[in-house]
Design an enzyme around this catalytic site. Structure first.
Site, PDB file in Angstrom:
ATOM      1  CG  HIS A   1       0.505   6.287  -0.654  1.00 34.07           C
ATOM      2  ND1 HIS A   1      -0.578   6.998  -1.108  1.00 34.07           N
ATOM      3  CD2 HIS A   1       0.065   5.601   0.428  1.00 34.07           C
ATOM      4  CE1 HIS A   1      -1.630   6.746  -0.325  1.00 34.07           C
ATOM      5  NE2 HIS A   1      -1.264   5.900   0.602  1.00 34.07           N
TER       6      HIS A   1
ATOM      7  CG  HIS B   1      -1.788   1.200   1.347  1.00 37.58           C
ATOM      8  ND1 HIS B   1      -3.147   1.163   1.131  1.00 37.58           N
ATOM      9  CD2 HIS B   1      -1.494   2.488   1.649  1.00 37.58           C
ATOM     10  CE1 HIS B   1      -3.638   2.378   1.301  1.00 37.58           C
ATOM     11  NE2 HIS B   1      -2.659   3.200   1.616  1.00 37.58           N
ATOM     12  CD  GLU B   2       1.829   3.398   3.683  1.00 38.91           C
ATOM     13  OE1 GLU B   2       2.053   4.534   3.223  1.00 38.91           O
ATOM     14  OE2 GLU B   2       0.755   3.097   4.235  1.00 38.91           O
TER      15      GLU B   2
END
Ligand SMILES: [Zn+2]
Ligand SMILES: [Zn+2]
Length: 152
Positions: free
Chosen positions: A71, A67-68
């Site tokens: 980004h 998920h990170e």
């Protein structure tokens, strides 16, 4: 997991799922409360919450890394890197990462004690020696009951 191991994990997850290098720093931040990880826009650092690893295990933790990294890679590529952006949602689905890094409940390992005299229950973050402490209410003897996962 040490911080060096975290760094290596992040680099290999990045290569495996994104076919791109993670060229910045990954580190633990145990002060994160309501989130499993975060990406810092200015420094490109990814911070990970070690309690999520302790409480949910490695597979789940790797999900947060992915998920990170969504980004991270989108931001560096100049694409839509925020939760509401279509680029972001597409990439999340592609790498099969959890949708929200914010909505995961914080959990904490606590230790439960009970007073043998007045039966009052205590939850403490740290384990302590029951021979050295007494009940704050009645000065009775304490007994250790169990380790408990508490949702915060
Ligand atoms: Zn996020
Ligand atoms: Zn007591």
């Amino acid at each position: 997991m040490t911080e060096q191991e975290l760094q290596r994990h992040m680099e290999s997850v990045s290569l495996q799922f994104f076919q791109k290098r993670f060229r910045h720093q990954a580190r633990f931040n145990s002060r994160l409360r309501t989130t499993g990880g975060r990406y810092l826009l200015k420094s490109h650092v990814i911070e990970m919450n070690p309690r999520y690893l302790e409480n949910f295990g490695l597979e789940y933790f790797i999900g947060i890394m992915k998920h990170e990294l969504c980004h991270y890679h989108l931001h560096l590529a100049g694409k839509g890197y925020q939760h509401r952006d279509a680029d972001f949602r597409e990439l999340l689905a592609k790498v099969d990462a959890p949708r929200f890094c914010q909505a995961i409940p914080t959990t904490q390992k606590m230790h439960r004690y009970v007073c043998l005299s007045c039966q009052t229950e205590f939850l403490r973050k740290r384990r302590f020696d029951v021979k050295k402490y007494r009940c704050g209410r009645c000065n009775g003897r304490l007994a250790y009951m169990e380790e408990k996962i508490v949702n915060g």
